[in-house]
Write a protein that holds these residues in place. Structure first.
Motif, mmCIF file in Angstrom:
data_model
loop_
_atom_site.group_PDB
_atom_site.id
_atom_site.type_symbol
_atom_site.label_atom_id
_atom_site.label_comp_id
_atom_site.label_asym_id
_atom_site.label_seq_id
_atom_site.Cartn_x
_atom_site.Cartn_y
_atom_site.Cartn_z
ATOM 1 N N ARG A 1 0.823 -1.203 0.000
ATOM 2 C CA ARG A 1 0.000 0.000 0.000
ATOM 3 C C ARG A 1 0.860 1.256 0.000
ATOM 4 N NH1 ARG A 1 -4.962 -1.652 4.200
ATOM 5 N NH2 ARG A 1 -5.437 -3.632 3.158
ATOM 6 N N THR A 2 0.324 2.319 -0.561
ATOM 7 C CA THR A 2 1.033 3.595 -0.572
ATOM 8 C C THR A 2 0.962 4.236 0.808
ATOM 9 O OG1 THR A 2 -0.905 4.915 -1.172
ATOM 10 C CG2 THR A 2 0.360 3.909 -2.978
ATOM 11 N N ARG A 3 1.852 5.173 1.054
ATOM 12 C CA ARG A 3 1.839 5.885 2.330
ATOM 13 C C ARG A 3 0.525 6.632 2.519
ATOM 14 N NH1 ARG A 3 7.040 9.071 4.576
ATOM 15 N NH2 ARG A 3 7.844 7.015 3.980
ATOM 16 N N GLU A 4 -0.029 7.146 1.446
ATOM 17 C CA GLU A 4 -1.303 7.859 1.539
ATOM 18 C C GLU A 4 -2.432 6.910 1.926
ATOM 19 O OE1 GLU A 4 -4.184 11.000 1.173
ATOM 20 O OE2 GLU A 4 -2.074 10.813 1.736
ATOM 21 N N GLN A 5 -2.450 5.721 1.365
ATOM 22 C CA GLN A 5 -3.468 4.734 1.732
ATOM 23 C C GLN A 5 -3.320 4.320 3.194
ATOM 24 O OE1 GLN A 5 -2.611 1.813 -1.288
ATOM 25 N NE2 GLN A 5 -4.289 2.508 -2.624
ATOM 26 N N LEU A 6 -2.076 4.159 3.647
ATOM 27 C CA LEU A 6 -1.833 3.815 5.053
ATOM 28 C C LEU A 6 -2.325 4.936 5.966
ATOM 29 C CD1 LEU A 6 1.773 2.316 4.833
ATOM 30 C CD2 LEU A 6 -0.371 1.066 5.070
ATOM 31 N N ARG A 7 -2.085 6.176 5.558
ATOM 32 C CA ARG A 7 -2.512 7.321 6.372
ATOM 33 C C ARG A 7 -4.019 7.353 6.539
ATOM 34 N NH1 ARG A 7 -4.991 11.808 5.846
ATOM 35 N NH2 ARG A 7 -5.235 11.614 3.583
ATOM 36 N N ARG A 8 -4.739 7.028 5.472
ATOM 37 C CA ARG A 8 -6.196 7.176 5.482
ATOM 38 C C ARG A 8 -6.914 6.113 6.311
ATOM 39 N NH1 ARG A 8 -8.596 7.823 -0.355
ATOM 40 N NH2 ARG A 8 -10.407 8.453 0.904
ATOM 41 N N VAL A 9 -6.281 4.981 6.550
ATOM 42 C CA VAL A 9 -6.898 3.902 7.333
ATOM 43 C C VAL A 9 -5.984 3.592 8.518
ATOM 44 C CG1 VAL A 9 -7.756 1.536 7.340
ATOM 45 C CG2 VAL A 9 -7.951 2.929 5.263
ATOM 46 N N GLN A 10 -6.409 3.969 9.704
ATOM 47 C CA GLN A 10 -5.621 3.756 10.922
ATOM 48 C C GLN A 10 -6.327 2.767 11.837
ATOM 49 O OE1 GLN A 10 -2.480 5.437 11.948
ATOM 50 N NE2 GLN A 10 -2.504 5.531 9.714
ATOM 51 N N VAL B 1 4.589 9.801 14.340
ATOM 52 C CA VAL B 1 3.528 9.709 13.337
ATOM 53 C C VAL B 1 3.486 10.990 12.499
ATOM 54 C CG1 VAL B 1 1.063 9.338 12.964
ATOM 55 C CG2 VAL B 1 2.217 8.206 14.873
ATOM 56 N N LEU B 2 3.634 12.129 13.159
ATOM 57 C CA LEU B 2 3.608 13.404 12.438
ATOM 58 C C LEU B 2 4.747 13.498 11.433
ATOM 59 C CD1 LEU B 2 2.763 15.746 15.453
ATOM 60 C CD2 LEU B 2 1.240 15.166 13.558
ATOM 61 N N ARG B 3 5.935 13.010 11.816
ATOM 62 C CA ARG B 3 7.073 13.030 10.891
ATOM 63 C C ARG B 3 6.837 12.097 9.710
ATOM 64 N NH1 ARG B 3 9.865 12.888 15.721
ATOM 65 N NH2 ARG B 3 10.285 10.643 15.487
ATOM 66 N N PHE B 4 6.313 10.898 9.991
ATOM 67 C CA PHE B 4 6.168 9.885 8.951
ATOM 68 C C PHE B 4 5.142 10.293 7.894
ATOM 69 C CE2 PHE B 4 4.268 5.970 7.222
ATOM 70 C CZ PHE B 4 5.405 5.329 6.764
ATOM 71 N N TYR B 5 3.990 10.805 8.333
ATOM 72 C CA TYR B 5 2.915 11.099 7.379
ATOM 73 C C TYR B 5 2.897 12.546 6.880
ATOM 74 C CZ TYR B 5 0.801 6.557 8.322
ATOM 75 O OH TYR B 5 0.563 5.208 8.427
ATOM 76 N N HIS B 6 3.420 13.473 7.692
ATOM 77 C CA HIS B 6 3.274 14.878 7.326
ATOM 78 C C HIS B 6 4.605 15.625 7.259
ATOM 79 C CE1 HIS B 6 -0.976 14.201 7.883
ATOM 80 N NE2 HIS B 6 -0.782 13.829 9.142
#
Length: 597
Positions: free
Chosen positions: A355-364, A387-392
């Motif tokens: 999965r892409t990082r964006e897909q991972l971000r959207r489903v927690q 988490v803030l560093r990894f996704y944003h």
């Protein structure tokens, strides 16, 4: 009390506070317990229940100082040698912890661990201890009592492990047994069996008991007397019936009110929100997979559901029903053998790695046990900041500001960012667990039994928080629980799973009045009521299960337990899907008229 077996006078427990100054977490506690009686200690997380219970064993958590007078039989807190409380641990005073899975060594057979206290304290020979263990297995209503001890912990269910831990505590024939939230994480039907077994065996042995719990309905079945605690002090103590029927303290009344959650606290008006996440025909399990993608040992069989944008769907069922497996498949932690998960109509890869990082971000996902999910070596700020560093890509001062915003969002003070999780209460840790998911700014959160181990007041607060976040942020939830009352307090739709099969689904309101699927009926009737004679009342379980042929997966999986199965139909033909007048859909041969009788 002249005939008291346990006497506690002016008990205080002091620890070092955040500022280094002494902090009294248990203050001036006094009570008596007569021999053969059960005292319940109830209150919210952080009220001092477990601290007081451990003090009866002469044990304080790291850095804690115990003062006051404690006597259990002939042993005292300041006694010498065998007359000290510490010398009685595991022999005359025993302890049943909340997490049975954590109490057993996964590399050793259960029987060897159950008899170990008897061998260590030399209360029985190995042969006698094994015989005694089998007798306890039988008394605790464990299946195959002669052979179950030869199995390893991972081969047993949570309810079975909980009863085996009780057998371990009872093997030395103790005078005092301390039960510390022993049924909190169990599903309702398993809890009934475990409570019945505990009560029967303790009474047969004539042991004195102390039962730590936040659940007044459970306490009503187990205790003779109740002591209500709040912030380390006694608010009220009396016999169980008086506390339940005529409490005098305002805090006790608050606990009573919290035991009756308000239904549908945040269900939005929209009846058909835009589809967001869906699972289609999911099969999952282990062992060889056939050409149709069906595993030899299925955990999920052809499960489908849809979650609308901003909606909440509840999934309920007993341990082993496949609830958590649904969440793991959706999160990409377990690959299904057949079927598909889609997000906004786009198929997701079966596992996280695809999965892409964006897909991972959207489903927690928020796991049940915050103690395991959160790294104890890091403080809260570090956990959320990662988490803030990894996704944003946020770090430094900006990360600190965002962490403060997250803590405010979950109703915790900003100072919590500098504390490690071991310094927080259970409710606070679960809020941090939720904040970690929120830090990703997801569209949907998978909540896996997130309130099952929390006290009633904290559970209500977490449910309110989830409802508020749903309104404010437009979050969608897949909410997994064994407690239908909790699910009804938050969700729009409910799906009932039994052994990996969806046996009922429908809008939340359709679960308010019968008829239901027979399994749903069992789940609802197994929720303890706040009356002292509920556990002895067999009227809600008075129908015998189907006595015909053994279970066949191609037929109804509930067949061996079903009290209304039809011979010649249920044991020969797969059940059809039927729509009830209330809108719920059930997988059953019985008509609505037949189920309503």
């Amino acid at each position: 009390m002249a005939d008291a077996h346990v006497e506690v006078r002016d008990l205080c427990v002091t620890v070092r506070g955040p500022d280094g100054a002494p902090l009294r977490i248990v203050d001036d506690i006094s009570f008596d317990v007569a021999r053969g009686q059960m005292l319940a200690l109830i209150g919210e997380s952080g009220s001092g229940k477990t601290t007081i219970a451990l003090s009866l064993m002469g044990h304080g958590r790291g850095g804690a100082a115990i003062s006051g007078d404690i006597r259990v039989g002939d042993a005292t807190l300041d006694g010498v040698g065998a007359r000290s409380l510490a010398a009685q641990r595991g022999h005359r005073i025993t302890y049943v912890a909340q997490s049975a899975a954590a109490a057993f060594n996964p590399s050793r057979r259960v029987i060897d661990q159950v008899i170990e206290p008897a061998l260590i304290h030399r209360t029985a020979s190995p042969a006698t201890a094994r015989q005694r263990a089998v007798e306890l297995f039988r008394a605790l209503a464990l299946p195959n009592p002669e052979t179950i001890g030869s199995r390893y912990p991972h081969e047993l269910s949570g309810g079975q492990l909980q009863r085996l831990m009780a057998a371990m505590a009872l093997i030395t024939k103790p005078d005092l047994v301390i039960f510390d939230e022993p049924t909190t994480a169990l599903d309702v039907t398993t809890q009934v069996e475990v409570l019945q077994a505990f009560r029967r065996v303790v009474r047969e042995q004539g042991a004195t008991g102390v039962y730590v719990s936040h659940d007044l309905a459970v306490v009503a079945q187990m205790a003779d007397h109740i002591l209500v605690l709040n912030r380390g002090r006694v608010r009220e103590q009396n016999d169980v019936r008086t506390i339940l029927e005529a409490p005098t303290d305002d805090y006790t009344k608050t606990l009573m009110a919290a035991a009756h959650p308000v239904v549908a606290v945040a269900a939005p008006a929209a009846r058909a929100p835009e589809p967001l996440l869906a699972i289609h025909g999911i099969f999952a399990g282990y062992g060889p997979v056939d050409k149709a993608g069906r595993p030899a040992n299925p955990v999920l069989s052809d499960v489908s559901l849809t979650i609308g944008r901003g909606a909440a769907v509840g999934v309920i069922g007993e341990s082993g029903s496949g609830k958590s497996t649904v969440a793991r498949v959706v999160a990409g932690l377990l690959a299904p053998t057949a079927g598909q998960v889609t997000l906004d109509g786009e198929a997701l890869a079966q596992t996280v790695s695809g999965r892409t990082r964006e897909q991972l971000r959207r489903v927690q996902i928020v796991f049940q046990n915050a103690d395991v999910a959160l790294n104890p070596a890091h403080n809260v700020g570090d956990i959320l900041g990662r988490v803030l560093r990894f996704y944003h890509g946020v770090s430094g001062a900006e990360a600190g500001r965002r962490v403060a915003q997250l803590l405010d969002l979950i109703r915790l003070p900003a100072g919590v960012a500098d504390r490690r999780c071991g310094e927080l209460s259970g409710g606070q840790k679960q809020r941090v667990n939720l904040a970690r998911a929120l830090a990703a700014e997801p569209d949907v959160i998978l909540c896996d039994e997130v309130t099952s181990a929390l006290d009633t007041v904290v559970r209500g607060a977490i449910l309110d928080l989830l409802a508020d976040l749903r309104r404010e942020l437009g979050l969608a939830y897949l909410f997994i629980s064994h407690d239908i009352a909790t699910v009804k307090a938050l969700c729009d739709d409910i799906v009932v799973l039994y052994k990996g099969t969806r046996v009922e689904s429908g809008r939340c309101e359709s679960y308010s009045t019968a008829p239901f699927h027979p399994y749903t009926d069992l789940l609802i009737s197994s929720v303890p009521e706040m009356r002292t004679d509920w556990l002895a009342d067999e009227s809600f379980r008075n129908s015998a299960p189907f006595a015909g042929m053994n279970e066949q997966p191609a037929l109804c999986r509930f067949l061996p337990r079903c009290p209304v199965a039809i011979s010649g139909r249920c044991d020969t033909i797969a059940p059809p899907l039927q729509s009830m007048a209330a809108g719920n859909i059930i997988l059953c041969h019985r008509t609505e008229e037949e189920l309503a009788r």
